[in-house]
Design a protein around this motif. Structure first.
Motif, mmCIF file in Angstrom:
data_model
loop_
_atom_site.group_PDB
_atom_site.id
_atom_site.type_symbol
_atom_site.label_atom_id
_atom_site.label_comp_id
_atom_site.label_asym_id
_atom_site.label_seq_id
_atom_site.Cartn_x
_atom_site.Cartn_y
_atom_site.Cartn_z
ATOM 1 N N HIS A 168 0.816 -1.213 0.000
ATOM 2 C CA HIS A 168 0.000 0.000 0.000
ATOM 3 C C HIS A 168 0.852 1.267 0.000
ATOM 4 C CE1 HIS A 168 -3.255 -2.718 1.909
ATOM 5 N NE2 HIS A 168 -3.393 -2.682 0.599
ATOM 6 N N ILE A 169 0.152 2.397 -0.115
ATOM 7 C CA ILE A 169 0.805 3.707 -0.071
ATOM 8 C C ILE A 169 0.107 4.541 0.993
ATOM 9 C CG2 ILE A 169 1.338 5.808 -1.364
ATOM 10 C CD1 ILE A 169 1.023 4.100 -3.946
ATOM 11 N N GLY A 170 0.873 5.062 1.948
ATOM 12 C CA GLY A 170 0.247 5.863 3.010
ATOM 13 C C GLY A 170 0.827 7.256 3.141
ATOM 14 N N LEU A 192 -3.985 -6.494 13.725
ATOM 15 C CA LEU A 192 -4.424 -5.635 12.628
ATOM 16 C C LEU A 192 -5.865 -5.235 12.876
ATOM 17 C CD1 LEU A 192 -5.506 -7.730 9.570
ATOM 18 C CD2 LEU A 192 -4.474 -8.826 11.552
ATOM 19 N N GLN A 193 -6.184 -4.022 12.468
ATOM 20 C CA GLN A 193 -7.581 -3.582 12.515
ATOM 21 C C GLN A 193 -8.039 -3.291 11.086
ATOM 22 O OE1 GLN A 193 -8.436 -0.769 15.736
ATOM 23 N NE2 GLN A 193 -6.991 -1.822 17.047
ATOM 24 N N CYS A 194 -7.666 -2.116 10.550
ATOM 25 C CA CYS A 194 -8.103 -1.839 9.175
ATOM 26 C C CYS A 194 -7.299 -2.638 8.156
ATOM 27 C CB CYS A 194 -8.036 -0.346 8.862
ATOM 28 S SG CYS A 194 -6.383 0.311 8.519
ATOM 29 N N GLY A 195 -6.104 -3.064 8.528
ATOM 30 C CA GLY A 195 -5.310 -3.914 7.641
ATOM 31 C C GLY A 195 -4.501 -3.166 6.602
ATOM 32 N N TYR A 196 -4.508 -1.842 6.662
ATOM 33 C CA TYR A 196 -3.832 -1.083 5.607
ATOM 34 C C TYR A 196 -2.316 -1.106 5.778
ATOM 35 C CZ TYR A 196 -3.495 2.397 1.907
ATOM 36 O OH TYR A 196 -3.223 3.042 0.730
ATOM 37 N N ARG A 251 -1.900 3.388 12.546
ATOM 38 C CA ARG A 251 -2.741 4.356 13.244
ATOM 39 C C ARG A 251 -3.856 3.690 14.033
ATOM 40 N NH1 ARG A 251 -1.300 8.395 15.056
ATOM 41 N NH2 ARG A 251 -2.525 10.125 14.301
ATOM 42 N N CYS A 252 -3.981 2.369 13.940
ATOM 43 C CA CYS A 252 -5.111 1.693 14.591
ATOM 44 C C CYS A 252 -4.749 1.005 15.902
ATOM 45 C CB CYS A 252 -5.701 0.628 13.668
ATOM 46 S SG CYS A 252 -6.473 1.225 12.164
ATOM 47 N N PHE A 270 -9.095 -2.174 -1.247
ATOM 48 C CA PHE A 270 -9.237 -0.770 -0.900
ATOM 49 C C PHE A 270 -9.513 -0.013 -2.212
ATOM 50 C CE2 PHE A 270 -6.704 -2.868 2.263
ATOM 51 C CZ PHE A 270 -7.128 -2.335 3.469
ATOM 52 N N GLU A 311 -4.511 5.264 5.225
ATOM 53 C CA GLU A 311 -4.994 5.337 3.843
ATOM 54 C C GLU A 311 -5.586 6.731 3.632
ATOM 55 O OE1 GLU A 311 -8.307 3.026 1.104
ATOM 56 O OE2 GLU A 311 -8.875 3.887 3.002
ATOM 57 N N ILE A 324 -11.525 -0.253 4.103
ATOM 58 C CA ILE A 324 -11.139 1.146 4.258
ATOM 59 C C ILE A 324 -9.987 1.212 5.261
ATOM 60 C CG2 ILE A 324 -11.886 3.419 5.104
ATOM 61 C CD1 ILE A 324 -14.644 2.882 3.996
ATOM 62 N N GLY A 325 -8.951 1.942 4.886
ATOM 63 C CA GLY A 325 -7.734 1.982 5.702
ATOM 64 C C GLY A 325 -7.776 2.990 6.828
ATOM 65 N N GLY A 326 -8.735 2.831 7.706
ATOM 66 C CA GLY A 326 -8.890 3.752 8.835
ATOM 67 C C GLY A 326 -9.711 4.963 8.432
ATOM 68 N N PHE A 362 -11.619 7.268 11.380
ATOM 69 C CA PHE A 362 -11.505 8.122 12.568
ATOM 70 C C PHE A 362 -12.274 9.431 12.414
ATOM 71 C CE2 PHE A 362 -7.230 6.077 11.844
ATOM 72 C CZ PHE A 362 -7.450 4.997 12.670
ATOM 73 N N GLN A 421 -14.142 0.242 8.957
ATOM 74 C CA GLN A 421 -12.784 0.697 8.626
ATOM 75 C C GLN A 421 -11.776 0.015 9.534
ATOM 76 O OE1 GLN A 421 -13.967 4.203 10.299
ATOM 77 N NE2 GLN A 421 -15.807 4.036 9.090
ATOM 78 N N GLY A 422 -12.069 -1.213 9.951
ATOM 79 C CA GLY A 422 -11.135 -1.928 10.807
ATOM 80 C C GLY A 422 -11.735 -2.358 12.135
#
Lengths: 156, 826
Positions: free
Chosen positions: A42-44, A102-106, A140-141, B43, B212, B261-263, B265, B517-518
């Motif tokens: 991924h790209i963050g 993991l939560q959102c998995g990104y 961030r999760c 995503f 994300e 969805i990557g978070g 908040f 989103q997680g």
């Protein structure tokens, strides 16, 4: 002579060979995601800070947004898609799930690649060493609590 | 190390639920994980369409300027550029987005691209679409924009003077203002033995910065005039309410789809301007368009948390430390546009007295625009800022009067036996035991040995401090609170939808209206369904993500405001119970018995006491769907049911600004111990405990994960994360280099504890709980205050974000901030 603006490159990704012509300025992460359609990485961020794009290039952990695709010509690349074998999660992936790492998995694919690199170098890292091993990856999760536990458990 | 206190010493459950031992309450494996750990999530940025174009926004380099002209001709000449969109076109093709505020905010005109004027650095003035991401970026640089810079205003208080006005149509920078007056504050002042005054406190700008970034892939169907938006909007129901009228179409013309969805908040609630641009481009260019926000763009031009200044805080206190309430003047800076605002002007009132029994509050609240990025409902939205105020009040009062912050909290907390507790503005705190949570937190950080540790730290030349942060995570909004801001608004109550069906081969299939989103919605949904149907979570197929074309959305569908465990699972429970009833009816028709004789267990419908007489789910699904000849005509079932969960809310009393604004109140009590280097201001958190009470925990592991993550965000916001601007309105922290979020090495060791005070108001006894992290900010501020000085001597920690340099500055001149506080004793 004009500067090279496009180049044909050959890479091995997760054991499969690819030959593609790419723009000289194409980032490795965009090559992997957009050209090879391996969208697990991924790209963050724009700045090489977040580590979501982490892959292994010839066994070395690399943030693939910080490398041009043409620099990877001839390289052997490992991405998250190569971790599981025949649909079976490897020990590290299973541990991430078991420990709710993991939560959102990104961030997870990049985190898994950093942890893979760490565990290859150091089979039984301390908590401090684990935290150092993933300090280039932002999550961030989770607050990293369960990620550290998952990596520790996978190393045991 | 993570520790968990499992058993409270005394019963804390307000009401025993009727849930039998089963999957609810167990940390079953998450259904989402298998795809996500293999990189097989989907995503929005993973999706491709034939001949799609990539969107890049042309953004303002000025914080405030008049737009002379926008010339896209050079960009269009570039090979591979498909087209452009400018503000002038947007002004013709769309109407301004609907404003929630009464005047002056009501008159603000907010378009998808800047029209005539830019109001913050990063404000988009045009968009370019090209064959590749790189080309789109090149082309955007060829767009020539004439700007005429205007004076700017970056400070909320300064903006109130209207010397520089952002929105000429509104005629003022004030968006909304109002006075809230509950109890009898004048009587409380008269009754007080001490009156503590705090001139100024400031809650800084930050955001949860999901990893994300925002974005979408939009397809337009010319034949039907319908858009499909594959994007990461986390509240599409409300997004469509903004977008459809602006685009002058019916709401069903907008189909929102997301899988992973990557978070979010809250930072992905106000994406309607960017998504509207993409819709216009997809229609104009007749091709799919794709927009992925750059990190720098997210930081400079998309959704910060609300910045709030508190002035003239006045606190009447009795001699024994009982506080009677407070008055305050609050100025909320929402940046250049009130995109979800002014809802933040009322959301705080869900927790008006914080965790305390205070009965008299007077709040003069004003929201104002400045030349900074717009805000969005960042995790803990509006309550976090207000709860930080209540916690700062407690610690500053305790410090000034020489009281123990622990004792003062316990004296003023709402007591366990007082629940359900009605606050002075009519909110009902459903359940809890704050003092007990505090005791657990103190136990976890070893409060008994703190004096010893303080001496040890001091021997090493360090200053030692301990602080408490108490918060409430109010969940499940009553949208009727918006009417307190604007009586013309037609929003009240809340709802969420689920459908559950038994398919032809016996599969149980669930769709949700929520937009995960997680948070693990697929997993917790399967737990609840399995429990009711007598099968296992593995037997339950919960469709991943959200699609507004499923029949499982309603006006408030989405994932926000700490409510899934209540609204989402409430809908799931309702739908599954209806399905279970139909399955029993069908089995009864087959067996020729009464539905009351049928039980669902082990994936069968069977006659009670006669396990031999059993139909597997597969048989039920097949009979109704494909082999139904001969069934009794009066058997009116579909095995495909929909349930809308609607919480029991009334419209608030608008005159008194009074009513129940949220259904549940989860508790978080955090304790922080830290050491400060007096020479540099560098500090380290050496011990940290977070205690959570969110009622019945459906999936304990997921709850703990939320606690960890929310705490990490709070610690980041307390120590590093801040959006600061230079005097020309340039954001100084526009990426993860300058905006430092916690990395693995930054996180202190965290200890966790919990109790379960079940909510008497919810279907499962659960409460929403994802947003409680603000406690970390309060706890760090309190610990710094404690470390930096003893009574009447140390500086006052008056801002929410305290980087090392700020701490050093506080120590250099304690008198400067001490002036902010005064005590009148009678």
């Amino acid at each position: 002579m004009d500067p090279v603006s496009r180049k044909t490159i050959t890479v091995d990704v997760n054991g499969e060979g690819f030959e593609r012509e790419v723009d000289a300025r194409r980032l490795l992460i965009h090559f992997i995601r957009d050209d090879l359609d391996l969208t697990g990485s991924h790209i963050g961020c724009d700045t090489g800070n977040c580590g979501a794009c982490s892959v292994l290039v010839d066994g070395v952990l690399v943030k693939s947004c910080m490398m041009l695709a043409i620099q990877a010509d001839g390289a052997r690349i490992e991405t998250v898609e190569g971790l599981a074998q025949d649909g079976e999660l490897n020990a590290l992936q299973q541990s991430f799930s078991d420990h709710h790492a993991l939560q959102c998995g990104y961030c997870t694919p990049g985190m898994l690649m950093s942890a893979t690199a760490l565990l290859r170098q150091n089979g039984s890292p301390s908590d401090e060493e684990i935290r150092r091993g993933i300090q280039g990856n932002i999550c961030r999760c989770t607050g990293y609590v369960n990620i550290v536990e998952a990596i520790r458990a996978a190393s045991e | 190390m993570t520790e968990t206190i499992v058993t409270p010493e005394r019963p804390l459950v307000v009401e025993e639920g009727d849930v039998k031992p089963g999957f609810i309450g167990q940390s079953v494996p998450r259904k989402e994980d298998k795809r996500l750990v293999q990189g097989e999530g989907v995503f929005f940025d993973d999706m491709k369409r034939h001949e799609m174009g990539f969107v890049h926004f042309v953004r303002s380099p000025y914080a405030h300027a008049r737009i002379g002209s926008v010339d896209v001709s050079k960009a269009l000449e570039l090979d591979g550029v498909y087209g452009t969109l400018t503000g002038d076109e947007v002004a013709i093709l769309t109407d301004p987005f609907f404003e929630l505020s009464t005047p002056p905010g009501a008159h603000i005109k907010d378009y998808a691209l800047a029209v005539g004027r830019v109001r913050h650095v990063g404000d988009p003035v045009a968009a370019v679409v090209a064959r590749t991401r790189e080309l789109a970026r090149d082309a955007a640089e060829l767009v020539e924009v004439d700007y005429e810079p205007l004076p700017l205003v970056l400070d909320g208080e300064e903006a109130l003077k209207d010397k520089v006005v952002l929105h000429e149509d509104a005629g003022s920078n004030t968006v909304w203002s109002g006075v809230f007056d509950w109890g009898d504050f004048d009587a409380a002042l008269a009754e007080a033995d001490h009156v503590v005054r705090i001139d100024r406190l400031h809650f800084d700008r930050f955001s949860s910065t999901p990893l994300e970034c925002a974005g979408c892939l939009v397809e337009y169907n010319r034949g039907t005039g319908q858009w499909t938006i594959h994007g990461n909007h986390q509240m599409p129901g409300v997004g469509a309410i903004w977008m459809a009228p602006a685009l002058r179409v019916g709401i069903d013309k907008l189909r929102f789809v997301s899988q992973d969805i990557g978070g979010g908040f809250g930072n992905k609630i106000t994406l309607h301007p960017q998504f509207t641009v993409c819709c216009l481009l997809a229609r104009k260019l007749n091709r799919p368009v794709q927009w992925t926000e750059w990190r720098t763009d997210q930081h400079t031009a998309n959704t910060h948390g609300n910045e709030r200044t508190f002035l003239d805080v006045t606190v009447p206190v009795k001699a024994d430390g009982t506080m009677l309430g407070f008055s305050v003047r609050a100025i909320d800076d929402c940046g250049a546009f009130p995109r979800y605002e002014p809802l933040g002007c009322i959301i705080w009132a869900q927790v008006t007295p914080g965790c305390y029994r205070w009965r008299s509050m007077r709040v003069d609240f004003t929201q104002v625009c400045t030349n900074k990025s717009p805000v969005a409902p960042n995790r803990g939205y509006s309550r976090m800022q207000h709860l930080w105020l209540t916690e700062r009040i407690v610690d500053i009062v305790a410090g000034e009067l020489g009281l123990d912050p622990i004792e003062v909290r316990k004296r003023n907390y709402v007591k366990h036996e007082e629940f359900p507790y009605e606050t002075p503005n009519g909110c009902i705190y459903d359940s809890g035991d704050y003092a007990r949570c505090l005791d657990i937190a103190l136990e976890l950080i070893g409060y008994d040995s703190l004096e010893e540790r303080r001496r040890d730290a001091e021997a090493r030349g360090k200053l030692f401090g301990i602080g408490i942060g108490s918060t409430l995570d109010s969940g499940t909004n009553n949208f009727g609170q918006s009417m307190i801001l604007n009586p013309e608004l037609q929003f009240s109550g809340n709802n969420e939808v689920a459908t559950v069906k038994l398919d032809i081969f016996g599969e149980v299939v669930v769709t949700l209206g929520t937009v995960p989103q997680g948070q693990g919605h697929e997993t917790t949904t399967a737990q609840v369904v399995a429990e009711i149907l007598g099968c296992t979570p593995d037997d339950v197929n919960v469709r991943a993500g959200h699609d507004s074309y499923w029949n499982s959305t309603a006006g408030f569908s989405g994932t926000y405001a700490s409510q899934f465990a209540v609204t989402g699972l409430g809908a799931v429970k309702g739908a599954t119970e209806k399905l279970a009833g139909e399955m029993k009816q069908l089995a009864a028709a087959v067996f020729g018995c009464s539905p009351d004789d049928i039980e669902l267990a082990e994936s069968h419908a069977r006659i009670k006491g006669n396990p031999e007489a059993a139909l597997p789910f597969m048989a039920l699904g097949a009979i109704l769907n494909a082999n139904n000849a001969g069934l009794p005509p009066e058997l009116d079932i579909t095995l495909n049911v929909r349930h809308v969960y609607r919480p029991p809310f009334e419209k608030p009393d608008l005159e008194r600004k009074y009513g129940n604004l949220t259904l549940t109140y989860a508790t978080q009590i955090h304790a922080c111990a830290l050491e400060v280097d007096p020479d540099t201001g560098v500090y380290e958190i050496v011990d940290y405990a977070a205690v959570d009470d969110c009622g019945k925990r459906i999936h304990p592991q997921i709850v703990e994960g939320q606690v960890h993550g929310a705490t990490a965000q709070a610690l980041g916001a307390a120590t590093h994360e801040i959006f600061t601007y230079d005097e020309e309105g340039n954001l100084l922290t526009p990426n993860f280099y300058d905006y430092h979020v916690p990395h693995a090495l930054d996180m202190p060791p965290m200890k966790n504890g919990y109790i379960e005070s079940e909510s008497p108001f919810t279907a499962l006894g659960a409460k929403g709980m994802g947003e409680g992290g603000g406690a970390g900010i309060h706890a760090v501020c309190a610990a710094l205050q404690n470390a930096l000085g003893r009574r009447g001597e140390g500086p006052i920690v008056w801002r929410s974000c305290n980087p090392y340099q700020s701490v050093w500055e506080l120590m250099q001149n304690p008198g400067e901030t001490r002036k902010l506080v005064s005590v009148e004793s009678r």
